[in-house]
Scaffold this motif. Structure first.
Motif, mmCIF file in Angstrom:
data_model
loop_
_atom_site.group_PDB
_atom_site.id
_atom_site.type_symbol
_atom_site.label_atom_id
_atom_site.label_comp_id
_atom_site.label_asym_id
_atom_site.label_seq_id
_atom_site.Cartn_x
_atom_site.Cartn_y
_atom_site.Cartn_z
ATOM 1 N N SER A 354 117.048 103.501 31.698
ATOM 2 C CA SER A 354 116.250 103.533 32.859
ATOM 3 C C SER A 354 115.398 104.885 33.116
ATOM 4 O O SER A 354 114.212 105.050 33.297
ATOM 5 C CB SER A 354 116.775 103.013 34.293
ATOM 6 N N GLU A 357 112.937 105.405 30.315
ATOM 7 C CA GLU A 357 111.597 104.614 30.472
ATOM 8 C C GLU A 357 110.700 105.611 31.359
ATOM 9 O O GLU A 357 109.480 105.494 31.137
ATOM 10 C CB GLU A 357 112.077 103.142 30.833
ATOM 11 N N ARG A 358 111.131 105.892 32.402
ATOM 12 C CA ARG A 358 110.531 106.521 33.464
ATOM 13 C C ARG A 358 110.022 107.890 32.961
ATOM 14 O O ARG A 358 108.845 108.249 33.309
ATOM 15 C CB ARG A 358 111.517 106.983 34.564
ATOM 16 N N ALA A 393 109.796 99.167 29.222
ATOM 17 C CA ALA A 393 109.998 98.497 30.683
ATOM 18 C C ALA A 393 110.492 97.278 30.597
ATOM 19 O O ALA A 393 111.472 97.008 31.169
ATOM 20 C CB ALA A 393 108.736 98.462 31.313
#
Length: 514
Positions: A354, A357-358, A393
């Motif tokens: 997570s 990905e950000r 995502a």
């Protein structure tokens, strides 16, 4: 094949996680000769217990709800064979061979502690299969994690008696044929031995350990790619100042911040914007890496501690205590500790992916990164990294859906005799696929961060990060105009999952899990 393998000596009850890792990575396993005495003592105790003529669960009775059915002495061997073949009722794709071999080694170390009552012939068969490269074909589905991993371990045990399939040198064949090719004869099970082989948590534990080892690589890789993203975005390393983290006191956070500082030390890119940078603070995906990844590290270490204990335990039932010729029924087969550990690893994998990905999303957004849109010199004509970010995502959301805790579920089995179960098996089994998903996200970040740093030429990053960039560029050229992206992503994913990224940054010691 044997000569090419590193042999790990199993010291039952005292085997380190590093030994289990070596076996998972392809090493052979052999028992410490000191195990011979407790194995002999346990088997002899079973003989004496049987001579008393009393009903002992699983030795001269039926199983589960049929525990009250007494079995005649003449049928004891048949009883043990029957439990193996009847319980070999798994479904689904075969489990990965490295996981099966690890499961076999875990079972061998458990049996060798003497509390399972098996004979030397039985442990010798398991040991021979490991050293000669015979890997049972074990369906991946069918265990609820109590009473032990019955179905998968039964498939393993079945091959020892010549039933089912084995892979030998990559070829799947009938078990009896594979045993013969390796110079082994099928085993005839003695009293309790079938139950001892198929009861226990070794399938769940092997899957959880495999995921732990893969996730350790992901964690370390994410520190490297996170530092590269920081450089690509010309972020500040001020948030990694040790004084900040000392005040909060979390060990993982402190170690993570130190690793990030070392990864960026000596960077000309960082030096170029050290003074008069208009930006006051970076986005959380850069600035909060020590807090998030440090928490991940602490969580993984907690899971590692649980699994290290479980791997050295004895988890079948009943247990034999040779000193007093006792067979005690209990519940060590209940895999609740493994289920909790697996759920923790799932959460950690989710957060690794997570946060990465950000960072990818940040890099492709010129408003946040200051880089060309989607990291392409000609946005519009070219889409650049637009869709790799979408793929990242998608993988992150898939992992979120898979991370629902398995340990909170239960369903009664065996006519309500086994009325609470752990669900550790599928809680652990999902983890390798989750790790592959997170690894693909990191592969995308590696590509994106390296591309972003390319735009800062001739400025270079630190020595460790430049080593990583050279590694990637030795396989994948800079992206000028759009090209078929999938091969680039596959090559980058391989660098991530193989640990090559971590090794390339080897000048910096990265925190480990196990």
């Amino acid at each position: 094949m044997e000569g090419a393998m590193t042999v790990t000596v199993l010291r039952p009850g005292e085997t380190a996680l590093s030994a289990w890792r070596a076996i998972y990575r392809g090493g052979a396993a052999a028992l410490d000769p000191a195990s011979r005495a407790p194995i002999l003592a346990g088997a002899e105790a079973v003989r004496r217990i049987l001579a008393k003529g009393q009903p002992i669960y699983g030795i001269n009775t039926g199983f589960g709800k049929l525990a009250s059915v007494r079995i005649d002495a003449a049928d004891l061997e048949t009883l043990q064979r029957n439990i193996v073949v009847s319980h070999a009722a798994g479904v689904g794709d075969p489990s990965p061979e490295p996981v099966v071999r690890l499961m076999m080694a875990l079972k061998l170390a458990s049996l060798a502690q003497g509390a399972s009552g098996v004979r030397l012939e039985t442990t010798a068969m398991l040991e021979a299969m490991l050293t000669r490269g015979l890997t049972p074909v074990v369906p991946s589905q069918g265990s609820v994690g109590a009473s032990g991993d019955l179905a998968p371990l039964s498939h393993m045990a079945a091959t020892m008696i010549g039933v089912g399939d084995i892979r030998l040198e990559g070829v799947r064949m009938p078990a009896a044929e594979a045993l013969s090719a390796a110079g082994l004869a099928p085993l005839t099970l003695g009293p309790k031995e079938g139950l001892a082989l198929l009861n226990g948590t070794q399938f769940s534990t092997a899957n959880a350990l495999a995921a732990l080892f893969e996730t350790e690589t992901l964690f370390q890789t994410a520190l490297v790619t996170g530092a590269l993203s920081m450089e690509a975005a010309k972020g500040s390393d001020t948030p990694f100042d040790p004084r900040i983290h000392a005040l909060r006191r979390h060990a993982g956070q402190i170690e993570t911040a130190e690793a990030l500082r070392r990864l960026m030390a000596g960077s000309a890119i960082r030096a170029s914007h050290l003074v008069d940078d208009e930006r006051v603070q970076d986005p959380y995906c850069l600035r909060c890496q020590p807090q998030v990844m440090g928490a991940v590290l602490d969580l993984l270490r907690q899971a590692a501690a649980t699994l290290a204990t479980e791997a050295n335990g004895v988890t079948d039932n009943p247990l034999i205590f040779a000193e007093g010729d006792e067979a005690l029924s209990g519940g060590n087969f209940h895999a609740e500790p493994v289920a909790f550990a697996a759920d923790m690893i799932a959460l950690a994998i989710c957060e690794i992916g997570s946060l990465a990905e950000r960072r990818v999303a940040m890099l492709v957004d010129p408003a946040l990164s200051g880089l060309p849109a989607f990291l392409t010199p000609k946005p519009g004509l070219n889409s650049g990294f637009m869709i790799p970010q979408v793929t990242a995502a998608a993988l992150v959301s898939e992992n979120k859906q898979r991370a629902y805790p398995a340990s909170v579920d239960s369903i009664p089995t065996s006519a309500n005799q086994e009325d609470h179960v752990s669900m550790a098996a599928h809680g652990a089994r999902r983890l390798l696929e989750m790790a592959r998903n997170a690894g693909a996200v990191l592969g995308i970040e590696l590509l994106a961060a390296t591309q972003g740093c390319d735009f800062h030429a001739p400025l270079e990053s630190s020595a460790p990060l430049e080593a990583v960039r050279r590694l990637l560029r030795s396989r994948i050229p800079h992206l000028d105009d759009d090209r078929h992206f999938h091969p680039d992503m596959e090559a980058s994913n391989t660098l991530v999952m193989s640990g090559e990224v971590v090794r390339a940054a080897g000048a910096v010691a990265l925190p480990g899990v196990a």
